[in-house]
Design a protein around this motif. Structure first.
Motif, PDB file in Angstrom:
ATOM      1  N   GLU A  17      22.863  22.424  13.892  1.00  0.00           N
ATOM      2  CA  GLU A  17      23.815  21.471  14.358  1.00  0.00           C
ATOM      3  C   GLU A  17      25.009  21.671  13.918  1.00  0.00           C
ATOM      4  OE1 GLU A  17      23.776  16.779  12.895  1.00  0.00           O
ATOM      5  OE2 GLU A  17      22.270  16.602  14.575  1.00  0.00           O
ATOM      6  N   ALA A  18      25.573  21.724  12.367  1.00  0.00           N
ATOM      7  CA  ALA A  18      26.700  22.169  11.670  1.00  0.00           C
ATOM      8  C   ALA A  18      27.520  23.123  12.189  1.00  0.00           C
ATOM      9  CB  ALA A  18      26.858  21.611  10.737  1.00  0.00           C
ATOM     10  N   LEU A  19      26.271  24.146  12.788  1.00  0.00           N
ATOM     11  CA  LEU A  19      27.597  25.752  13.491  1.00  0.00           C
ATOM     12  C   LEU A  19      27.966  24.995  14.395  1.00  0.00           C
ATOM     13  CD1 LEU A  19      24.220  27.485  11.959  1.00  0.00           C
ATOM     14  CD2 LEU A  19      26.432  26.647  10.816  1.00  0.00           C
ATOM     15  N   SER A  20      28.556  26.418  14.768  1.00  0.00           N
ATOM     16  CA  SER A  20      29.961  25.890  16.128  1.00  0.00           C
ATOM     17  C   SER A  20      28.692  27.173  16.798  1.00  0.00           C
ATOM     18  CB  SER A  20      30.753  26.889  15.816  1.00  0.00           C
ATOM     19  OG  SER A  20      30.447  28.457  15.828  1.00  0.00           O
ATOM     20  N   PRO A  21      29.016  27.066  17.859  1.00  0.00           N
ATOM     21  CA  PRO A  21      27.878  27.831  19.374  1.00  0.00           C
ATOM     22  C   PRO A  21      27.284  29.107  18.928  1.00  0.00           C
ATOM     23  CG  PRO A  21      28.927  26.459  20.762  1.00  0.00           C
ATOM     24  CD  PRO A  21      29.364  25.865  19.126  1.00  0.00           C
ATOM     25  N   HIS A  22      28.649  29.911  18.592  1.00  0.00           N
ATOM     26  CA  HIS A  22      28.382  31.437  17.695  1.00  0.00           C
ATOM     27  C   HIS A  22      27.972  31.210  17.161  1.00  0.00           C
ATOM     28  CE1 HIS A  22      31.665  32.116  20.427  1.00  0.00           C
ATOM     29  NE2 HIS A  22      31.271  33.223  21.632  1.00  0.00           N
ATOM     30  N   GLU A  23      28.251  30.585  15.731  1.00  0.00           N
ATOM     31  CA  GLU A  23      27.467  31.118  13.986  1.00  0.00           C
ATOM     32  C   GLU A  23      25.440  30.796  14.741  1.00  0.00           C
ATOM     33  OE1 GLU A  23      31.071  29.281  11.566  1.00  0.00           O
ATOM     34  OE2 GLU A  23      29.686  28.746  12.908  1.00  0.00           O
ATOM     35  N   ALA A  24      25.489  29.774  14.828  1.00  0.00           N
ATOM     36  CA  ALA A  24      24.151  28.861  15.358  1.00  0.00           C
ATOM     37  C   ALA A  24      23.732  30.246  16.169  1.00  0.00           C
ATOM     38  CB  ALA A  24      23.877  28.053  16.502  1.00  0.00           C
ATOM     39  N   MET A  25      23.889  31.111  16.820  1.00  0.00           N
ATOM     40  CA  MET A  25      23.467  32.252  18.311  1.00  0.00           C
ATOM     41  C   MET A  25      22.885  32.649  16.768  1.00  0.00           C
ATOM     42  SD  MET A  25      22.425  31.192  20.534  1.00  0.00           S
ATOM     43  CE  MET A  25      22.450  32.521  22.393  1.00  0.00           C
ATOM     44  N   ARG A  26      23.739  33.688  15.719  1.00  0.00           N
ATOM     45  CA  ARG A  26      23.858  34.675  15.210  1.00  0.00           C
ATOM     46  C   ARG A  26      23.033  34.431  13.880  1.00  0.00           C
ATOM     47  NH1 ARG A  26      30.168  34.260  15.680  1.00  0.00           N
ATOM     48  NH2 ARG A  26      30.362  36.332  16.869  1.00  0.00           N
ATOM     49  N   ALA A  27      22.667  33.082  13.851  1.00  0.00           N
ATOM     50  CA  ALA A  27      22.416  32.867  12.712  1.00  0.00           C
ATOM     51  C   ALA A  27      20.338  32.267  13.405  1.00  0.00           C
ATOM     52  CB  ALA A  27      21.837  31.377  12.074  1.00  0.00           C
ATOM     53  N   ALA A  28      20.176  32.468  14.662  1.00  0.00           N
ATOM     54  CA  ALA A  28      19.230  32.588  15.684  1.00  0.00           C
ATOM     55  C   ALA A  28      18.969  33.814  15.625  1.00  0.00           C
ATOM     56  CB  ALA A  28      19.040  31.448  16.759  1.00  0.00           C
ATOM     57  N   ILE A  29      19.522  34.240  15.425  1.00  0.00           N
ATOM     58  CA  ILE A  29      19.483  36.235  16.251  1.00  0.00           C
ATOM     59  C   ILE A  29      18.203  36.805  14.648  1.00  0.00           C
ATOM     60  CG2 ILE A  29      19.904  38.369  16.350  1.00  0.00           C
ATOM     61  CD1 ILE A  29      21.988  37.389  18.147  1.00  0.00           C
ATOM     62  N   ALA A  30      19.276  36.356  13.415  1.00  0.00           N
ATOM     63  CA  ALA A  30      18.483  36.954  11.887  1.00  0.00           C
ATOM     64  C   ALA A  30      17.523  36.464  11.846  1.00  0.00           C
ATOM     65  CB  ALA A  30      19.980  36.108  10.956  1.00  0.00           C
ATOM     66  N   LEU A  77      14.793  35.370  14.473  1.00  0.00           N
ATOM     67  CA  LEU A  77      14.363  35.867  15.034  1.00  0.00           C
ATOM     68  C   LEU A  77      13.840  37.538  14.450  1.00  0.00           C
ATOM     69  CD1 LEU A  77      15.152  35.049  18.396  1.00  0.00           C
ATOM     70  CD2 LEU A  77      13.356  34.372  17.029  1.00  0.00           C
ATOM     71  N   ARG A  78      15.210  38.259  14.103  1.00  0.00           N
ATOM     72  CA  ARG A  78      14.956  39.526  13.180  1.00  0.00           C
ATOM     73  C   ARG A  78      13.679  39.667  12.483  1.00  0.00           C
ATOM     74  NH1 ARG A  78      20.977  41.252  14.904  1.00  0.00           N
ATOM     75  NH2 ARG A  78      20.339  41.937  16.713  1.00  0.00           N
ATOM     76  N   SER A  79      13.959  38.637  11.680  1.00  0.00           N
ATOM     77  CA  SER A  79      12.989  38.671  10.127  1.00  0.00           C
ATOM     78  C   SER A  79      11.618  38.368  10.282  1.00  0.00           C
ATOM     79  CB  SER A  79      13.664  37.344   9.471  1.00  0.00           C
ATOM     80  OG  SER A  79      12.877  36.457   9.803  1.00  0.00           O
ATOM     81  N   VAL A  80      11.357  37.105  12.129  1.00  0.00           N
ATOM     82  CA  VAL A  80      10.180  36.724  12.542  1.00  0.00           C
ATOM     83  C   VAL A  80       8.835  38.800  12.883  1.00  0.00           C
ATOM     84  CG1 VAL A  80       8.817  35.622  14.128  1.00  0.00           C
ATOM     85  CG2 VAL A  80      10.664  34.705  12.753  1.00  0.00           C
ATOM     86  N   GLN A  81       9.677  38.521  13.677  1.00  0.00           N
ATOM     87  CA  GLN A  81       9.080  39.911  14.563  1.00  0.00           C
ATOM     88  C   GLN A  81       8.186  40.771  14.079  1.00  0.00           C
ATOM     89  OE1 GLN A  81      12.194  42.293  16.745  1.00  0.00           O
ATOM     90  NE2 GLN A  81      10.601  42.719  18.656  1.00  0.00           N
ATOM     91  N   PRO A  82       8.675  41.238  12.749  1.00  0.00           N
ATOM     92  CA  PRO A  82       8.113  42.629  12.227  1.00  0.00           C
ATOM     93  C   PRO A  82       6.883  41.432  11.047  1.00  0.00           C
ATOM     94  CG  PRO A  82      10.107  42.200  11.072  1.00  0.00           C
ATOM     95  CD  PRO A  82       9.946  41.552  12.044  1.00  0.00           C
ATOM     96  N   GLN A  83       6.880  40.256  11.260  1.00  0.00           N
ATOM     97  CA  GLN A  83       5.773  39.385  10.522  1.00  0.00           C
ATOM     98  C   GLN A  83       4.376  39.097  11.848  1.00  0.00           C
ATOM     99  OE1 GLN A  83       7.381  36.280   8.497  1.00  0.00           O
ATOM    100  NE2 GLN A  83       9.144  36.781   8.596  1.00  0.00           N
ATOM    101  N   ILE A  84       4.398  39.199  13.271  1.00  0.00           N
ATOM    102  CA  ILE A  84       3.664  39.279  14.126  1.00  0.00           C
ATOM    103  C   ILE A  84       2.295  39.950  14.118  1.00  0.00           C
ATOM    104  CG2 ILE A  84       3.268  38.862  16.241  1.00  0.00           C
ATOM    105  CD1 ILE A  84       6.227  38.572  17.317  1.00  0.00           C
ATOM    106  N   ALA A  85       2.597  40.665  13.301  1.00  0.00           N
ATOM    107  CA  ALA A  85       1.609  41.887  13.275  1.00  0.00           C
ATOM    108  C   ALA A  85       0.445  41.833  12.616  1.00  0.00           C
ATOM    109  CB  ALA A  85       2.243  43.815  12.913  1.00  0.00           C
ATOM    110  N   GLY A  86       0.923  41.401  11.237  1.00  0.00           N
ATOM    111  CA  GLY A  86       0.071  40.623  10.017  1.00  0.00           C
ATOM    112  C   GLY A  86      -0.380  39.597  10.531  1.00  0.00           C
ATOM    113  N   MET A  87      -0.594  38.222  11.161  1.00  0.00           N
ATOM    114  CA  MET A  87      -0.462  37.160  11.951  1.00  0.00           C
ATOM    115  C   MET A  87      -2.205  37.000  11.814  1.00  0.00           C
ATOM    116  SD  MET A  87       1.935  35.101  13.762  1.00  0.00           S
ATOM    117  CE  MET A  87       3.268  35.438  14.278  1.00  0.00           C
TER     118      MET A  87
END
Length: 90
Positions: free
Chosen positions: A8-21, A23-33
């Protein structure tokens, strides 16, 4: 459970960059679920995909609207493009 507006406190650009970061950390974890975790994760991934598609469409529509030939200061022209489609392609 109510969703918390963690970006909420982030600009749209900052929020998108944070969301991308995130998701990048989540993706490799999928195989271990576990099987159950993977099945319950799938609808979340689908919802995220729909929201992402909506953001893409909304952004493209905004670029197209701001590049309308009837405007004096067309967004596309400011970037050396003939129209919004060309701007998006570049």
């Amino acid at each position: 459970m109510a969703e918390q507006p963690i970006f909420e406190a982030l600009s749209p650009h900052e929020a998108m960059r944070a969301a991308i970061a995130v998701l990048r950390s989540v993706q490799p974890q999928i195989a271990g679920m576990s099987d159950a975790e993977t099945v319950s994760f799938a609808p979340l991934a689908e919802e995220l995909g729909r929201l992402t598609d909506g953001v893409r469409v909304r952004t493209a529509g905004e670029i197209d609207a701001r590049s309308d030939r009837m405007l004096d200061e067309r967004l596309s022209a400011q970037h050396g493009c003939r129209n919004g489609i060309e701007l998006l392609e570049r």
